[in-house]
Structure formats: C-alpha cells, structure tokens
Motif scaffolding. Sequence first.
Motif, PDB file in Angstrom:
ATOM      1  N   THR A  54       4.004 -20.170   2.905  1.00  0.00           N
ATOM      2  CA  THR A  54       3.180 -19.589   3.970  1.00  0.00           C
ATOM      3  C   THR A  54       3.919 -18.448   4.656  1.00  0.00           C
ATOM      4  OG1 THR A  54       2.037 -21.681   4.364  1.00  0.00           O
ATOM      5  CG2 THR A  54       2.019 -20.069   6.154  1.00  0.00           C
ATOM      6  N   ARG A  55       5.195 -18.635   4.902  1.00  0.00           N
ATOM      7  CA  ARG A  55       5.987 -17.583   5.550  1.00  0.00           C
ATOM      8  C   ARG A  55       6.087 -16.345   4.652  1.00  0.00           C
ATOM      9  NH1 ARG A  55       9.213 -19.813   9.987  1.00  0.00           N
ATOM     10  NH2 ARG A  55       9.024 -22.088  10.005  1.00  0.00           N
ATOM     11  N   ALA A  61       2.090  -9.776   3.718  1.00  0.00           N
ATOM     12  CA  ALA A  61       1.029  -9.085   4.453  1.00  0.00           C
ATOM     13  C   ALA A  61       1.613  -7.983   5.329  1.00  0.00           C
ATOM     14  CB  ALA A  61       0.247 -10.094   5.296  1.00  0.00           C
ATOM     15  N   ALA A  62       2.753  -8.271   5.969  1.00  0.00           N
ATOM     16  CA  ALA A  62       3.411  -7.246   6.792  1.00  0.00           C
ATOM     17  C   ALA A  62       3.946  -6.113   5.923  1.00  0.00           C
ATOM     18  CB  ALA A  62       4.548  -7.881   7.598  1.00  0.00           C
ATOM     19  N   PHE A  63       4.483  -6.462   4.765  1.00  0.00           N
ATOM     20  CA  PHE A  63       4.983  -5.450   3.826  1.00  0.00           C
ATOM     21  C   PHE A  63       3.852  -4.533   3.369  1.00  0.00           C
ATOM     22  CE2 PHE A  63       5.849  -4.309  -0.675  1.00  0.00           C
ATOM     23  CZ  PHE A  63       7.008  -3.575  -0.512  1.00  0.00           C
ATOM     24  N   ASN A  64       2.697  -5.106   3.086  1.00  0.00           N
ATOM     25  CA  ASN A  64       1.570  -4.319   2.588  1.00  0.00           C
ATOM     26  C   ASN A  64       0.972  -3.406   3.644  1.00  0.00           C
ATOM     27  OD1 ASN A  64       0.473  -6.883   0.292  1.00  0.00           O
ATOM     28  ND2 ASN A  64       1.594  -5.013  -0.142  1.00  0.00           N
ATOM     29  N   GLU A  65       1.233  -3.681   4.910  1.00  0.00           N
ATOM     30  CA  GLU A  65       0.804  -2.753   5.946  1.00  0.00           C
ATOM     31  C   GLU A  65       1.535  -1.424   5.813  1.00  0.00           C
ATOM     32  OE1 GLU A  65       1.187  -4.419   9.811  1.00  0.00           O
ATOM     33  OE2 GLU A  65      -0.182  -6.093   9.433  1.00  0.00           O
ATOM     34  N   GLU A  66       2.746  -1.472   5.317  1.00  0.00           N
ATOM     35  CA  GLU A  66       3.533  -0.254   5.115  1.00  0.00           C
ATOM     36  C   GLU A  66       3.413   0.269   3.698  1.00  0.00           C
ATOM     37  OE1 GLU A  66       7.410   0.033   6.889  1.00  0.00           O
ATOM     38  OE2 GLU A  66       7.132  -1.881   7.937  1.00  0.00           O
ATOM     39  N   TYR A  67       3.249  -0.637   2.735  1.00  0.00           N
ATOM     40  CA  TYR A  67       3.181  -0.245   1.326  1.00  0.00           C
ATOM     41  C   TYR A  67       1.936  -0.866   0.683  1.00  0.00           C
ATOM     42  CZ  TYR A  67       8.037   0.475   2.587  1.00  0.00           C
ATOM     43  OH  TYR A  67       9.183   0.842   3.238  1.00  0.00           O
ATOM     44  N   PRO A  68       0.752  -0.372   1.028  1.00  0.00           N
ATOM     45  CA  PRO A  68      -0.475  -0.969   0.483  1.00  0.00           C
ATOM     46  C   PRO A  68      -0.629  -0.791  -1.021  1.00  0.00           C
ATOM     47  CG  PRO A  68      -0.968   1.065   1.662  1.00  0.00           C
ATOM     48  CD  PRO A  68       0.475   0.740   1.941  1.00  0.00           C
ATOM     49  N   ASN A  69       0.154   0.115  -1.614  1.00  0.00           N
ATOM     50  CA  ASN A  69       0.047   0.363  -3.049  1.00  0.00           C
ATOM     51  C   ASN A  69       0.867  -0.600  -3.891  1.00  0.00           C
ATOM     52  OD1 ASN A  69       2.310   1.720  -1.816  1.00  0.00           O
ATOM     53  ND2 ASN A  69       2.728   2.616  -3.815  1.00  0.00           N
ATOM     54  N   VAL A 332      12.571  -8.021   2.522  1.00  0.00           N
ATOM     55  CA  VAL A 332      12.878  -9.445   2.655  1.00  0.00           C
ATOM     56  C   VAL A 332      14.188  -9.665   3.386  1.00  0.00           C
ATOM     57  CG1 VAL A 332      13.398 -11.572   1.384  1.00  0.00           C
ATOM     58  CG2 VAL A 332      11.537 -10.088   0.612  1.00  0.00           C
ATOM     59  N   VAL A 333      15.207  -8.891   3.067  1.00  0.00           N
ATOM     60  CA  VAL A 333      16.544  -9.167   3.619  1.00  0.00           C
ATOM     61  C   VAL A 333      16.841  -8.374   4.891  1.00  0.00           C
ATOM     62  CG1 VAL A 333      17.458  -9.745   1.345  1.00  0.00           C
ATOM     63  CG2 VAL A 333      17.729  -7.409   2.216  1.00  0.00           C
ATOM     64  N   ASN A 334      16.109  -7.290   5.144  1.00  0.00           N
ATOM     65  CA  ASN A 334      16.473  -6.397   6.241  1.00  0.00           C
ATOM     66  C   ASN A 334      15.456  -6.251   7.351  1.00  0.00           C
ATOM     67  OD1 ASN A 334      19.105  -5.323   6.025  1.00  0.00           O
ATOM     68  ND2 ASN A 334      18.488  -3.995   4.324  1.00  0.00           N
ATOM     69  N   GLU A 340      11.420 -12.301  12.319  1.00  0.00           N
ATOM     70  CA  GLU A 340      10.406 -12.906  13.172  1.00  0.00           C
ATOM     71  C   GLU A 340       9.682 -14.035  12.450  1.00  0.00           C
ATOM     72  OE1 GLU A 340       6.275 -11.626  15.533  1.00  0.00           O
ATOM     73  OE2 GLU A 340       7.445 -10.130  14.430  1.00  0.00           O
ATOM     74  N   ILE A 341       9.362 -13.837  11.179  1.00  0.00           N
ATOM     75  CA  ILE A 341       8.568 -14.803  10.423  1.00  0.00           C
ATOM     76  C   ILE A 341       9.396 -15.999   9.958  1.00  0.00           C
ATOM     77  CG2 ILE A 341       7.290 -15.114   8.261  1.00  0.00           C
ATOM     78  CD1 ILE A 341       6.321 -12.174   8.642  1.00  0.00           C
ATOM     79  N   PHE A 342      10.622 -15.756   9.511  1.00  0.00           N
ATOM     80  CA  PHE A 342      11.422 -16.835   8.926  1.00  0.00           C
ATOM     81  C   PHE A 342      12.388 -17.478   9.906  1.00  0.00           C
ATOM     82  CE2 PHE A 342      10.046 -14.926   4.929  1.00  0.00           C
ATOM     83  CZ  PHE A 342       9.838 -16.052   4.147  1.00  0.00           C
TER      84      PHE A 342
END
Length: 426
Positions: A54-55, A61-69, A332-334, A340-342
């Motif tokens: 889930t996390r 989802a947060a990543f895709n806000e910046e990189y939708p492609n 993921v690492v930076n 915030e999520i993990f």
Amino acid sequence: MPAPRTLFAAVALTAGAALVLSGCAGGSDDAAAFDPNDKVTLDFAFWGNDDRATRYNDLIAAFNEEYPNITINTSFTDFPSFWEKRQTEAAGGGLPDVFQFSDSYLRQYGESGNLLDLADVSDYIDTTTFEDSLLGTGALNGVQYSLPTGYSLWANFVNDDLVAQAGVEVPEGGTSFADFDEWMASVTDATGGAVYGGTDYTQRIQVFELQLRAKGENLYTEDGELGFTEDELRDFWESGAEIRDGITVPQQKLEELSPKSGFGAAITASEMSWSNFLGGYLADSGSSSISLVAPPTAKQGSKDLYRQAGLQVAIAANTENPEAAALFLDFVVNSPEAGEIFGTTLGFPASSSKLEGTTLEGADKQVADYIESASDRIGDAPPVPVVGYGSLEQTFWDLGKSIGLGALSVDDAVTQFFAEADAILG
C-alpha cells in the motif's frame, strides 16, 4: 549537479529533444537514447506485506505526478520466495528493471554482472545525500550497485515493565560483557526464574561480529573470505557457558515459544537485535515501555557498531530503460515523499532528503534518539558479505541453539561451522 527531478523537467522542456547519455544499460554503446517524452513501463519487485504494498502504491502515485510518462508495474512476495524468483530470473537474464535488494546478495549479483553500475546513470541519482559509510553498503570493488532505503543499529532492548517488577534498574549502555552478564543474573535471581535476564547472545553472529570489530577485525575480508579463526569462534561460544547455566532463558523454553522470541513473549527482560525491531517488540511483548540502550562492548572506545543498511534498491543491468529506472530508484531512496509515506518502516532514512520528509514520533523518535546516543561508537561499514552469507548466518544460529540444548559440544559446533563455510566459499 542539479537534483534528478529538476534535471529531468528541464530536459522535458527542450522542444522534444532527446537526451543522449554517455552511460547506458549494462555499458552497451548502442543502447537507445532516452527521450523524456516517451512513455516507459518499468517492472518493480519487492518483498514485504500488504502494508508495504500500500505504501509503495502511494509512492508510485506521487512519482507519477512528476513523471506521468513512466508506468510502474509492481509485484511482491515474502523474503525467501523473492530471492528464489530473482535467482531464476538472473539465470535467464530477466530481472525486474528495479527491485528491492539486500547487501547480503551484493557480491553474488554484482560479480555476476546482473546489476547496473549506477555511475552509468549518475545524472539521475543524487548520492550526495548519503554518508560515505552508507554508500559503502551498496558498493563492491569501487562500483556503486545499489543504494539503501534506510539503516538500523545493533541495540539492546530492555522491557521496562519487567525490570520494574524485578526491582532492578535498566542496565547502563556500553558496559563490558561481564557487567551485563551480572545484570542479567540479577534479574533472574530477583524473579526466581519467573523472568530471565536475557537470552544467550552468543547464538547471534552479530554479537560475534561486534566483538571482532572491537579488535579491528570483521566477519569477512574484502576478498570474500572468513575474517576469523576457529580459535576465535571457539572462545566466543565458550564464553557463553556461564550465562547458559541458569542466567539466560533455557533454549528448550525458547523452542516451545517459537516463532516468538523470549523477549517478544515477555519471559526475558532484555534481548539484542537491530533497532528497527522496536515496533514489533512492543506489539509482541505487550509492554507499555521498552528502553533501547547500547549493547555491551568488548573494548571501550572502539568503533564496533555500524549502520546496517541491508534493505537496498538496485537496477537490473539489462534494463531497456536505465534512465527511467534511475529516476524511480532516486525517488524511492531520496524523495521527501518516500520519507512521509514510509517513515522508518524501511529502516531509519538513509538519505538526508528522505529524512526531511519523515515525521519522527513515538517509536520512530525513540529509535532516532538511540542512534544519536550511540553515534560515538559507529564505525565504517564492514566488507561486503560473502556469497552465501544468509546461509552461514542461519548455520551460526542453529549451531548456537544446539549448544544451548546440550546436543552439540562447542568443539563440534566449530568444526561443523567451518565445514559449512568451506562448502559455501569453495
């Protein structure tokens, strides 16, 4: 160097121009140039449970806000099954583009050419947010193959409720092993054996490692060989004879409690393990409060502790989209979003930028305070674990339990361990 996400956004504004990188997957000179406007799909595999899944979904989802492609397809399983599948994939050249990784497998996967050299995609990954000792946990022979999500520190856990019932004080951190043994005996004596002072710590290879590091040695050498002798192992296991004689919880009782530990079952007042176990111990033991104190040391002033960053993230050498994979690994690492999520569920944040997004409270804050309190004892990361480290760690533990059950002599245990090591190390 600009932050990876800033660099990517800047490139995306350049009239659809392709970004040609000098680094490419597996070092191939004819790999296709990366176009930030292209739609890319990456496979990402991890071990864990539904909570972790889930996390990760939230993070993607947060990543895709910046990189939708960039589409991320995920898969997860438990730890043993995860590595069984990776071994099959590695043999067939089909590893996931990005996957959770463990430093225990760094030598095996790095030396076989299955991991991407992160220098090939350095424009997309910021490593300046990591201390050198943490970078070293994902490096082999000068090549950075993976980056840690977080780290833990070896610690001594103390059940405050049980200690109070026994009428003794929480032990001081960083004492000698002899002084700690006396403390454990005081708990066992005060409760008449209803609660034991602790467990036989000579069963744990990490405590043996702690004592070796106090002498300036390590479990393994840089060349992937054992870093200790039969006599050193014999002395270590023999040193536990006194505490096994009525001070620590009998091994037979622990066998009956398995899979819970003596500490988790609240029949021992202390237990040594990695600092990220605090939340699990609180849940298992039902204790209202658990103290974290520094473990005993074999030599005052030594740098015997280290940041254990076993949970890492790596990229497959044969990925068709190394730059996009690097952007996701960096997130993921930076990213503060990952913090915030993990929180600290992937270990205490290893990078400063991830830590900025982490809210430290409750057990997370307690772990952070412990790590800070023990900072003077933290030394360099040990050499990369040998191939088969996981098997040797389990063998060490199994032999230690056999000694505790009286089923095996120390001499025979030493002989068996080195025979196993010879077979694994060739």
